[in-house]
Design a protein around this motif. Sequence first.
Motif, PDB file in Angstrom:
ATOM      1  N   GLU A   1     -12.936   6.930   4.047  1.00  0.00           N
ATOM      2  CA  GLU A   1     -12.525   5.530   4.024  1.00  0.00           C
ATOM      3  C   GLU A   1     -11.008   5.346   3.983  1.00  0.00           C
ATOM      4  N   ASN A   2     -10.271   6.311   3.446  1.00  0.00           N
ATOM      5  CA  ASN A   2      -8.815   6.133   3.348  1.00  0.00           C
ATOM      6  C   ASN A   2      -8.050   7.418   3.662  1.00  0.00           C
ATOM      7  N   GLY A   3      -8.615   8.232   4.568  1.00  0.00           N
ATOM      8  CA  GLY A   3      -7.953   9.476   4.939  1.00  0.00           C
ATOM      9  C   GLY A   3      -7.777   9.596   6.439  1.00  0.00           C
TER      10      GLY A   3
ATOM     11  N   ALA B   1       0.861  -1.187   0.000  1.00  0.00           N
ATOM     12  CA  ALA B   1       0.000   0.000   0.000  1.00  0.00           C
ATOM     13  C   ALA B   1       0.890   1.227   0.000  1.00  0.00           C
ATOM     14  N   LEU B   2       0.296   2.364  -0.306  1.00  0.00           N
ATOM     15  CA  LEU B   2       1.037   3.617  -0.349  1.00  0.00           C
ATOM     16  C   LEU B   2       0.424   4.608   0.634  1.00  0.00           C
ATOM     17  N   ILE B   3       1.273   5.432   1.239  1.00  0.00           N
ATOM     18  CA  ILE B   3       0.816   6.503   2.122  1.00  0.00           C
ATOM     19  C   ILE B   3       1.275   7.829   1.531  1.00  0.00           C
TER      20      ILE B   3
ATOM     21  N   PRO C   1      -3.787   0.124  -2.535  1.00  0.00           N
ATOM     22  CA  PRO C   1      -4.549   0.963  -1.605  1.00  0.00           C
ATOM     23  C   PRO C   1      -3.729   2.196  -1.227  1.00  0.00           C
ATOM     24  N   MET C   2      -4.407   3.332  -1.107  1.00  0.00           N
ATOM     25  CA  MET C   2      -3.731   4.588  -0.795  1.00  0.00           C
ATOM     26  C   MET C   2      -4.305   5.186   0.483  1.00  0.00           C
ATOM     27  N   LEU C   3      -3.437   5.454   1.459  1.00  0.00           N
ATOM     28  CA  LEU C   3      -3.831   6.146   2.675  1.00  0.00           C
ATOM     29  C   LEU C   3      -3.339   7.584   2.566  1.00  0.00           C
TER      30      LEU C   3
ATOM     31  N   ALA D   1      -2.775   1.383  12.592  1.00  0.00           N
ATOM     32  CA  ALA D   1      -4.095   0.761  12.676  1.00  0.00           C
ATOM     33  C   ALA D   1      -4.882   0.951  11.386  1.00  0.00           C
ATOM     34  N   ARG D   2      -4.861   2.166  10.836  1.00  0.00           N
ATOM     35  CA  ARG D   2      -5.602   2.413   9.594  1.00  0.00           C
ATOM     36  C   ARG D   2      -4.980   1.674   8.412  1.00  0.00           C
ATOM     37  N   SER D   3      -3.658   1.537   8.412  1.00  0.00           N
ATOM     38  CA  SER D   3      -2.990   0.780   7.346  1.00  0.00           C
ATOM     39  C   SER D   3      -3.401  -0.684   7.378  1.00  0.00           C
ATOM     40  N   TYR D   4      -3.478  -1.234   8.589  1.00  0.00           N
ATOM     41  CA  TYR D   4      -3.940  -2.620   8.736  1.00  0.00           C
ATOM     42  C   TYR D   4      -5.365  -2.769   8.198  1.00  0.00           C
ATOM     43  N   GLU D   5      -6.238  -1.815   8.544  1.00  0.00           N
ATOM     44  CA  GLU D   5      -7.623  -1.863   8.061  1.00  0.00           C
ATOM     45  C   GLU D   5      -7.658  -1.800   6.538  1.00  0.00           C
TER      46      GLU D   5
END
Length: 278
Positions: free
Chosen positions: A147-149, A30-32, A126-128, A187-191
């Motif tokens: 959902e991803n912020g 995933a990317l942040i 997936p992008m956070l 935690a959000r990355s895991y989700e």
Amino acid sequence: VEYLLPAPAEHVKESAREQSIWTQARDCDALIQVVRNFKGYGGDPTPQQDVAAMDEELVFADLVVAEKRLERLELDQKRGKKPNPEEVKLLHKAHDLLSAETPLRTDPEISSARILRGYAFLSAKPMLILANNDEDNSQRPEWLPEENGLMVRGKLEQELSQMDPDESAAFLEDFGITTSAMDRVIARSYELLGLISFFTVGEDEVRAWTIRRDTPAQEAAGAIHSDIQKGFIRAEVLAYDDLMSAQSYAAARKQGTVRLEGKTYEVHDGDIINFRFN
């Protein structure tokens, strides 16, 4: 133009640097993206434009990959080599999305297709998005997707991390921060990736093991060792909340919250598990 004319040395260096970044990013699950949401460094922030610009970069990088692969498949077909029809169909669909400047993560069929995983499309990951607010701004930006912020105050968190625990605890309370930015990002990355952790407890150590959500117990045992998965008999399971309530494993056993589960039991986040195996 870059292929026909000699490029300036600075451009070559920058292009090589960007290529290296994309190569490293393709290995990630995933990317942040951290977006400036405070004034300074050249004026007012433009977070929405920054997010859109990054998506454009990812989409363009993926479009180059898709076009090259489709050209190769077409050439192979002319040479008599029959391509995989499923791969061709999905590649054309991905190419259409990318040509319309649409990130591949918006299409579940494309982003989850096993046959396309080897391409490691950047826009399919997936992008956070982290909105980096000013230290006195605790408001979640309206433009930040739910959902991803995630909203963080990077400068404030950095200053707090450099204080001693007692002093930082007082400041955390003053600023209304109950959980550190690092913990929230993890935690959000895991989700976002659909991951959970279960624990194993030994005499001298406690270890956390990362698995995908809804993983059955026998498969989860393989995260520790393949021999445990092959010889799986039962899983002795204690939920994290039950352990905290009982205060000890022995007390939890007396209370009857330690239970035996079979190979199809779906492991839950925070489970403490002792695997019995042959």
